[in-house]
Structures are given as C-alpha cells and as structure tokens.
Design a protein around this motif. Sequence first.
Motif, PDB file in Angstrom:
ATOM      1  N   SER A 219       0.825  -1.203   0.000  1.00 14.75           N
ATOM      2  CA  SER A 219       0.000   0.000   0.000  1.00 14.75           C
ATOM      3  C   SER A 219       0.855   1.248   0.000  1.00 14.75           C
ATOM      4  CB  SER A 219      -0.914   0.022   1.226  1.00 14.75           C
ATOM      5  OG  SER A 219      -1.844  -1.016   1.156  1.00 14.75           O
TER       6      SER A 219
ATOM      7  N   VAL B 111       2.477   2.473  -3.504  1.00 11.28           N
ATOM      8  CA  VAL B 111       1.641   2.962  -4.602  1.00 11.28           C
ATOM      9  C   VAL B 111       1.771   4.475  -4.682  1.00 11.28           C
ATOM     10  CG1 VAL B 111      -0.714   3.145  -5.467  1.00 11.28           C
ATOM     11  CG2 VAL B 111       0.026   1.053  -4.340  1.00 11.28           C
ATOM     12  N   LYS B 112       2.054   4.950  -5.869  1.00  8.41           N
ATOM     13  CA  LYS B 112       2.208   6.386  -6.082  1.00  8.41           C
ATOM     14  C   LYS B 112       0.986   6.941  -6.795  1.00  8.41           C
ATOM     15  CE  LYS B 112       6.460   6.432  -4.587  1.00  8.41           C
ATOM     16  NZ  LYS B 112       6.557   6.450  -3.171  1.00  8.41           N
TER      17      LYS B 112
ATOM     18  N   THR C 190      -1.227   8.750  -9.432  1.00  4.28           N
ATOM     19  CA  THR C 190      -1.003   8.955 -10.862  1.00  4.28           C
ATOM     20  C   THR C 190      -1.752  10.163 -11.388  1.00  4.28           C
ATOM     21  OG1 THR C 190      -2.772   7.387 -11.365  1.00  4.28           O
ATOM     22  CG2 THR C 190      -0.522   6.512 -11.308  1.00  4.28           C
TER      23      THR C 190
ATOM     24  N   LYS D 291      -5.833   9.738  -7.824  1.00 10.64           N
ATOM     25  CA  LYS D 291      -5.918   8.585  -8.709  1.00 10.64           C
ATOM     26  C   LYS D 291      -4.707   7.701  -8.444  1.00 10.64           C
ATOM     27  CE  LYS D 291      -9.220   9.534 -11.921  1.00 10.64           C
ATOM     28  NZ  LYS D 291     -10.527   9.001 -11.689  1.00 10.64           N
ATOM     29  N   GLU D 292      -4.934   6.403  -8.270  1.00 10.82           N
ATOM     30  CA  GLU D 292      -3.872   5.422  -8.166  1.00 10.82           C
ATOM     31  C   GLU D 292      -4.245   4.283  -9.102  1.00 10.82           C
ATOM     32  OE1 GLU D 292      -3.250   4.283  -4.089  1.00 10.82           O
ATOM     33  OE2 GLU D 292      -2.758   6.334  -3.482  1.00 10.82           O
ATOM     34  N   ASP D 293      -3.429   4.063 -10.093  1.00  8.24           N
ATOM     35  CA  ASP D 293      -3.727   3.049 -11.115  1.00  8.24           C
ATOM     36  C   ASP D 293      -5.097   3.267 -11.738  1.00  8.24           C
ATOM     37  OD1 ASP D 293      -1.257   1.785 -10.751  1.00  8.24           O
ATOM     38  OD2 ASP D 293      -2.044   0.577  -9.100  1.00  8.24           O
ATOM     39  N   GLY D 294      -5.459   4.539 -11.950  1.00  3.67           N
ATOM     40  CA  GLY D 294      -6.713   4.879 -12.605  1.00  3.67           C
ATOM     41  C   GLY D 294      -7.943   4.841 -11.725  1.00  3.67           C
TER      42      GLY D 294
ATOM     43  N   THR E 246      -8.556   6.935  -5.064  1.00  7.78           N
ATOM     44  CA  THR E 246      -8.181   6.248  -3.834  1.00  7.78           C
ATOM     45  C   THR E 246      -8.073   7.259  -2.704  1.00  7.78           C
ATOM     46  OG1 THR E 246      -6.971   4.612  -5.111  1.00  7.78           O
ATOM     47  CG2 THR E 246      -6.438   4.753  -2.778  1.00  7.78           C
TER      48      THR E 246
ATOM     49  N   ARG F  95     -11.055   2.634  -1.988  1.00  4.87           N
ATOM     50  CA  ARG F  95     -11.122   2.885  -3.437  1.00  4.87           C
ATOM     51  C   ARG F  95     -12.558   3.193  -3.813  1.00  4.87           C
ATOM     52  NH1 ARG F  95      -7.183   0.077  -1.981  1.00  4.87           N
ATOM     53  NH2 ARG F  95      -5.138   0.250  -2.902  1.00  4.87           N
TER      54      ARG F  95
END
Length: 147
Positions: A49, A52-53, A55, A96-99, A102, A118
């Motif tokens: 967790s 995660v950066k 985006t 946004k994290e991986d689209g 979050t 999410r």
Amino acid sequence: MTAAVSLSIAAVVLALSGCGGTDPAKSSPRSTPPVAKGNRTPAPSASASASVKPTGPADAGLAGSWGSSSYVVLHFTGSRVELSGGGTHCLGRAAKEDGVDTIRLTCDKKNAPRTVGRVYGLTDKAMTVDWEGTGADSFFRSDDTAS
C-alpha cells in the motif's frame, strides 16, 4: 517407578517437545494474505500500500459532503478528505492510483477501520468506497440524505 508414572512422564515430555506438530520449515507459506470477512479481495500488505504512487488528481465529482447509512461522513475539498463517524475522525488525501480514485487517511484512532479506500460507481448522487480490510460503504450526497 510404576508403569503409570512412567507413562505420565513420557506423555509430558512428548507434549513439551512439540512432537506431532507441524514443522514450520516444512509447511508451505500462504500464497496470498487472508481475506477479511465480507471483503472480496485480500488487502495488500502495508508495504504494498505504501509503495503505490498517485497517478493524478482525484475526480472533481467527489467534491462536497457524502453520508452513509453506517453514520460515516466523508467531506472532500480539492484533494483533501475528512472522515467523521463511527467514533473516529480522520484526515487525508484523495488521488488517482492506477486509474482508480483512492482515499488515504490518518485517523485519531490507532486501529481505525477505514484508512485506505477505493471509490467505485461515482455518480452525481452516489458512490461506493471499498475499504481495505473492512468492506464497502455506499455513500450519498449529503443534500440528498436530508430529503
């Protein structure tokens, strides 16, 4: 020594030596973390967790106040998020994290149940937040809950 005493001593020695147990070195490790009750997917480890950066910015449609039937309120101002209810208060950010929008929160309670969530199914009036390790809450715009 009598046979009964010898047998009792042997039983105690066997019990204390761990005989008959599973050897952790020989057992296979879990391939996935345990799934929390009511949760569809296992929660990632803390290190997963944290790595995660963001985006991009969170959806502008999140702005404003949202209430749930579990007496939790989320308030979004830009990327800032505040959660109140359930006996806790949290502050954090949405991105946004991986689209996926979050929410990451830091709460006044050490083991608060809602710290990473999410957002799914965002509309003008409703959304669902799937919280890691806790399950999902359905939220509705606060002005809609007053009617």
